[in-house]
Write a protein that holds these residues in place. Structure first.
Motif, PDB file in Angstrom:
ATOM      1  N   CYS A   1       0.862  -1.184   0.000  1.00 21.56           N
ATOM      2  CA  CYS A   1       0.000   0.000   0.000  1.00 21.56           C
ATOM      3  C   CYS A   1       0.895   1.229   0.000  1.00 21.56           C
ATOM      4  O   CYS A   1       1.629   1.464   0.970  1.00 21.56           O
ATOM      5  CB  CYS A   1      -0.896   0.007   1.215  1.00 21.56           C
ATOM      6  SG  CYS A   1      -1.815   1.550   1.452  1.00 21.56           S
ATOM      7  N   ALA A   2       0.822   1.993  -1.078  1.00 16.49           N
ATOM      8  CA  ALA A   2       1.574   3.238  -1.176  1.00 16.49           C
ATOM      9  C   ALA A   2       0.712   4.373  -0.647  1.00 16.49           C
ATOM     10  O   ALA A   2      -0.395   4.603  -1.154  1.00 16.49           O
ATOM     11  CB  ALA A   2       1.975   3.495  -2.615  1.00 16.49           C
ATOM     12  N   ALA A   3       1.211   5.056   0.376  1.00 17.89           N
ATOM     13  CA  ALA A   3       0.447   6.116   1.027  1.00 17.89           C
ATOM     14  C   ALA A   3       0.995   7.487   0.664  1.00 17.89           C
ATOM     15  O   ALA A   3       2.205   7.658   0.485  1.00 17.89           O
ATOM     16  CB  ALA A   3       0.495   5.931   2.535  1.00 17.89           C
ATOM     17  N   SER A   4       0.112   8.458   0.557  1.00 17.29           N
ATOM     18  CA  SER A   4       0.526   9.833   0.307  1.00 17.29           C
ATOM     19  C   SER A   4      -0.549  10.788   0.809  1.00 17.29           C
ATOM     20  O   SER A   4      -1.672  10.373   1.108  1.00 17.29           O
ATOM     21  CB  SER A   4       0.775  10.071  -1.189  1.00 17.29           C
ATOM     22  OG  SER A   4      -0.403   9.856  -1.933  1.00 17.29           O
ATOM     23  N   GLY A   5      -0.180  12.050   0.935  1.00 12.97           N
ATOM     24  CA  GLY A   5      -1.141  13.065   1.350  1.00 12.97           C
ATOM     25  C   GLY A   5      -1.243  13.265   2.850  1.00 12.97           C
ATOM     26  O   GLY A   5      -2.060  14.075   3.309  1.00 12.97           O
ATOM     27  N   PHE A   6      -0.433  12.553   3.628  1.00 13.11           N
ATOM     28  CA  PHE A   6      -0.409  12.717   5.074  1.00 13.11           C
ATOM     29  C   PHE A   6       0.940  12.224   5.589  1.00 13.11           C
ATOM     30  O   PHE A   6       1.705  11.603   4.854  1.00 13.11           O
ATOM     31  CB  PHE A   6      -1.556  11.960   5.743  1.00 13.11           C
ATOM     32  CG  PHE A   6      -1.474  10.451   5.612  1.00 13.11           C
ATOM     33  CD1 PHE A   6      -1.842   9.826   4.432  1.00 13.11           C
ATOM     34  CD2 PHE A   6      -1.039   9.663   6.673  1.00 13.11           C
ATOM     35  CE1 PHE A   6      -1.778   8.449   4.294  1.00 13.11           C
ATOM     36  CE2 PHE A   6      -0.973   8.275   6.545  1.00 13.11           C
ATOM     37  CZ  PHE A   6      -1.336   7.674   5.353  1.00 13.11           C
ATOM     38  N   THR A   7       1.223  12.510   6.859  1.00 11.82           N
ATOM     39  CA  THR A   7       2.489  12.088   7.456  1.00 11.82           C
ATOM     40  C   THR A   7       2.357  10.637   7.890  1.00 11.82           C
ATOM     41  O   THR A   7       1.900  10.335   8.996  1.00 11.82           O
ATOM     42  CB  THR A   7       2.859  12.989   8.634  1.00 11.82           C
ATOM     43  OG1 THR A   7       2.851  14.361   8.209  1.00 11.82           O
ATOM     44  CG2 THR A   7       4.263  12.643   9.144  1.00 11.82           C
ATOM     45  N   PHE A   8       2.767   9.741   7.022  1.00  8.19           N
ATOM     46  CA  PHE A   8       2.575   8.296   7.203  1.00  8.19           C
ATOM     47  C   PHE A   8       3.131   7.810   8.541  1.00  8.19           C
ATOM     48  O   PHE A   8       2.493   7.011   9.235  1.00  8.19           O
ATOM     49  CB  PHE A   8       3.253   7.581   6.036  1.00  8.19           C
ATOM     50  CG  PHE A   8       3.161   6.085   6.067  1.00  8.19           C
ATOM     51  CD1 PHE A   8       4.256   5.318   6.472  1.00  8.19           C
ATOM     52  CD2 PHE A   8       2.007   5.424   5.673  1.00  8.19           C
ATOM     53  CE1 PHE A   8       4.197   3.939   6.486  1.00  8.19           C
ATOM     54  CE2 PHE A   8       1.933   4.042   5.686  1.00  8.19           C
ATOM     55  CZ  PHE A   8       3.028   3.296   6.089  1.00  8.19           C
ATOM     56  N   ALA A   9       4.298   8.298   8.914  1.00  3.59           N
ATOM     57  CA  ALA A   9       5.017   7.738  10.057  1.00  3.59           C
ATOM     58  C   ALA A   9       4.311   7.934  11.394  1.00  3.59           C
ATOM     59  O   ALA A   9       4.611   7.231  12.367  1.00  3.59           O
ATOM     60  CB  ALA A   9       6.418   8.334  10.126  1.00  3.59           C
ATOM     61  N   ILE A  10       3.364   8.857  11.481  1.00  2.80           N
ATOM     62  CA  ILE A  10       2.761   9.160  12.782  1.00  2.80           C
ATOM     63  C   ILE A  10       1.360   8.593  12.942  1.00  2.80           C
ATOM     64  O   ILE A  10       0.673   8.889  13.927  1.00  2.80           O
ATOM     65  CB  ILE A  10       2.752  10.680  13.062  1.00  2.80           C
ATOM     66  CG1 ILE A  10       1.844  11.423  12.072  1.00  2.80           C
ATOM     67  CG2 ILE A  10       4.163  11.246  13.038  1.00  2.80           C
ATOM     68  CD1 ILE A  10       1.639  12.887  12.448  1.00  2.80           C
TER      69      ILE A  10
END
Length: 124
Positions: free
Chosen positions: A22-31
């Motif tokens: 799942c490739a995530a974008s548009g937000f701070t993934f790590a938190i």
């Protein structure tokens, strides 16, 4: 805006393996905690697994009883990518699998948004 794009689904024989990404974008993934949900034909949405933020140590994970010891969730915060390694697949694992962003950083967080899904079909 939040974008979650799943890949890696397909047709596999019983006992086989697949890895979903799942490739995530548009937000701070790590938190944010992340998860995988699935929906089988005629059934409701089911939480398969979730993972909290790494926070510098091994992340906490949860699994549905039906997939424990067969599935493994992981995340790579450097690539903003979530994974689900699925082994010993059974016909009852057949479903559309959704990547999900949770509302907070813990595994107890609620579903916030999900991707379009990827079909997994387990059949001989």
């Amino acid at each position: 805006q939040v974008q979650l794009v799943e890949s890696g689904g397909g047709l596999v024989q019983p006992g086989g393996s697949l890895t979903l990404s799942c490739a995530a974008s548009g937000f701070t993934f790590a938190i944010f905690a992340m998860g995988w949900y699935r929906q089988a034909p005629g059934k409701g949405l089911e939480l398969v697994s979730s993972i909290d933020t790494n926070g510098g140590s091994a992340p906490l994970t949860t699994y549905a009883d039906s997939v424990k010891c067969r599935f493994a969730i992981s995340r790579d915060n450097t690539k903003d990518t979530l994974y689900l390694q699925m082994n010993s697949l059974k016909p009852e694992d057949t479903a559309v699998y959704y990547c999900a962003k949770m509302t907070g950083w813990t595994i107890g967080s609620k579903l916030d948004s999900r991707g379009q899904g990827t079909q997994v079909t387990v059949s001989s």
